[in-house]
Design a protein around this motif. Sequence first.
Motif, PDB file in Angstrom:
ATOM      1  N   GLU A 149      -2.775  10.662  -5.548  1.00 39.68           N
ATOM      2  CA  GLU A 149      -1.542   9.691  -5.119  1.00 39.68           C
ATOM      3  C   GLU A 149      -0.552  10.374  -4.183  1.00 39.68           C
ATOM      4  OE1 GLU A 149      -0.006   7.634  -8.487  1.00 39.68           O
ATOM      5  OE2 GLU A 149      -2.387   7.101  -9.233  1.00 39.68           O
ATOM      6  N   TYR A 203      -7.803   1.580   3.435  1.00 39.56           N
ATOM      7  CA  TYR A 203      -7.213   0.214   3.928  1.00 39.56           C
ATOM      8  C   TYR A 203      -5.961   0.337   4.501  1.00 39.56           C
ATOM      9  CZ  TYR A 203     -10.081  -1.010  -0.530  1.00 39.56           C
ATOM     10  OH  TYR A 203     -10.874  -1.011  -1.394  1.00 39.56           O
ATOM     11  N   ILE A 204      -5.164   1.391   4.305  1.00 40.20           N
ATOM     12  CA  ILE A 204      -4.132   1.716   5.098  1.00 40.20           C
ATOM     13  C   ILE A 204      -4.441   1.984   6.669  1.00 40.20           C
ATOM     14  CG2 ILE A 204      -2.469   3.534   5.656  1.00 40.20           C
ATOM     15  CD1 ILE A 204      -2.332   4.216   2.724  1.00 40.20           C
ATOM     16  N   SER A 237       1.911   1.760  -4.492  1.00 36.94           N
ATOM     17  CA  SER A 237       0.487   1.826  -5.218  1.00 36.94           C
ATOM     18  C   SER A 237      -0.575   1.005  -4.304  1.00 36.94           C
ATOM     19  CB  SER A 237       0.322   1.463  -6.483  1.00 36.94           C
ATOM     20  OG  SER A 237       0.760  -0.050  -6.453  1.00 36.94           O
ATOM     21  N   CYS A 238      -1.802   0.783  -4.601  1.00 36.71           N
ATOM     22  CA  CYS A 238      -2.728   0.210  -3.992  1.00 36.71           C
ATOM     23  C   CYS A 238      -2.889  -1.175  -4.877  1.00 36.71           C
ATOM     24  CB  CYS A 238      -4.162   0.994  -3.857  1.00 36.71           C
ATOM     25  SG  CYS A 238      -5.307   0.164  -2.900  1.00 36.71           S
ATOM     26  N   SER A 239      -2.532  -2.103  -4.075  1.00 36.79           N
ATOM     27  CA  SER A 239      -2.632  -3.486  -4.327  1.00 36.79           C
ATOM     28  C   SER A 239      -4.032  -4.148  -4.547  1.00 36.79           C
ATOM     29  CB  SER A 239      -1.706  -4.447  -3.653  1.00 36.79           C
ATOM     30  OG  SER A 239      -0.300  -4.089  -3.998  1.00 36.79           O
ATOM     31  N   ASP A 243     -10.575   4.830  -1.101  1.00 38.42           N
ATOM     32  CA  ASP A 243     -10.318   3.203  -0.761  1.00 38.42           C
ATOM     33  C   ASP A 243      -8.656   3.020  -0.241  1.00 38.42           C
ATOM     34  OD1 ASP A 243      -9.369   3.944  -3.061  1.00 38.42           O
ATOM     35  OD2 ASP A 243     -10.209   1.918  -3.990  1.00 38.42           O
ATOM     36  N   TRP A 244      -7.907   3.510  -0.958  1.00 37.80           N
ATOM     37  CA  TRP A 244      -6.385   3.237  -0.518  1.00 37.80           C
ATOM     38  C   TRP A 244      -6.264   3.799   0.790  1.00 37.80           C
ATOM     39  CZ3 TRP A 244      -2.044   5.755  -4.097  1.00 37.80           C
ATOM     40  CH2 TRP A 244      -1.050   5.313  -3.668  1.00 37.80           C
ATOM     41  N   LEU A 274       0.879  -1.049  -0.025  1.00 38.19           N
ATOM     42  CA  LEU A 274       0.157  -0.092  -0.156  1.00 38.19           C
ATOM     43  C   LEU A 274       0.802   1.260   0.066  1.00 38.19           C
ATOM     44  CD1 LEU A 274      -2.931  -0.881   2.508  1.00 38.19           C
ATOM     45  CD2 LEU A 274      -2.991  -0.978  -0.025  1.00 38.19           C
ATOM     46  N   SER A 297      -8.842   7.779  -4.666  1.00 43.16           N
ATOM     47  CA  SER A 297      -8.126   7.132  -3.628  1.00 43.16           C
ATOM     48  C   SER A 297      -8.514   6.914  -2.309  1.00 43.16           C
ATOM     49  CB  SER A 297      -6.640   7.985  -3.853  1.00 43.16           C
ATOM     50  OG  SER A 297      -6.194   7.932  -5.177  1.00 43.16           O
TER      51      SER A 297
END
Length: 311
Positions: free
Chosen positions: A229, A189-190, A154-156, A185-186, A151, A183
Amino acid sequence: MVSVIIPNYNHAPYLNDRLNSVLAQTYQDFELIILDDCSTDGSFEIIRRYGNNPKVSHIVVNSANSGGPFHQWKKGIVLAKGDYVWIAESDDWCEPTLLETLVNALDANKNCVLAYVQTHTINDGNTILQTSAHNKLAELVPGKEYIKSYLTASCSIWNASMLVFRKRYFSNVSDRFTPFKMSGDWLFYIEMARQGDVFISGKVLNYFRNHDKDVSGKMYSTGKNYLEEIEILKILANDGQISPADYKSNLLEKFVRYTVHKYKFTAAVKGRIEEAFYSNGTASYKNYLRVNGTLKLLQIRAQRRLNMLFK
């Protein structure tokens, strides 16, 4: 129980496939929360047909558009009664065993905060464009390690529809993800992965649809994805999740990619992107990026020439 949240905005052509693929899951202990963000394409006519389904616990239609998808995420999560949450995007669909696979993983790993499968990316004609992959059939990764490996650059996790998360950890997630257009969601998730382990399944059970109404497609075509990003990288650095060296390295990779594609973007957007690249709030990165970016581009071009020669 799983709370399945379907946030919809102008995805009428895909709603039946989405809803039917949820209702067809082999794991049936779920409630279905359908949210519509003031669609103008007749989506509600489709949604209301499902109103009497016993799985449907809420149908919420906004009187005005919320301005971004992640406000809808938060609204649905607040309504959710389940221990687990699945945000099943309204233009995607999936195999019947997706929920069963991910719920079993979460049940078996009590410190796991989220679990996900792999996905096909498809177009409107259901042609597979690309497929995500993992080198193990199943793996449990500690959260801090997951952030660093999956993460940061990039966001996997390509698509929200491919994962299920444990709801109780949402209370420790800040609202910083909600203003983002693509972004959020990225960042979500973090903040989830900081709190526990992440389960990765190698099974490809999700279908992530790319089409002309896709938010991410519009962001990439205009260059505005770089603004988000870069912001994610800054948050990781400011929160101490990555080192200053990792921050600079990842920023450089994005700068090189931007340099290759910037001819497509308007002058106004390029100005905003470069302002974001050149400052992290405390120091200018202009010389670092320009010098090292030029060197990196020369290396890439030289390698391409070598590859052509020895083909």
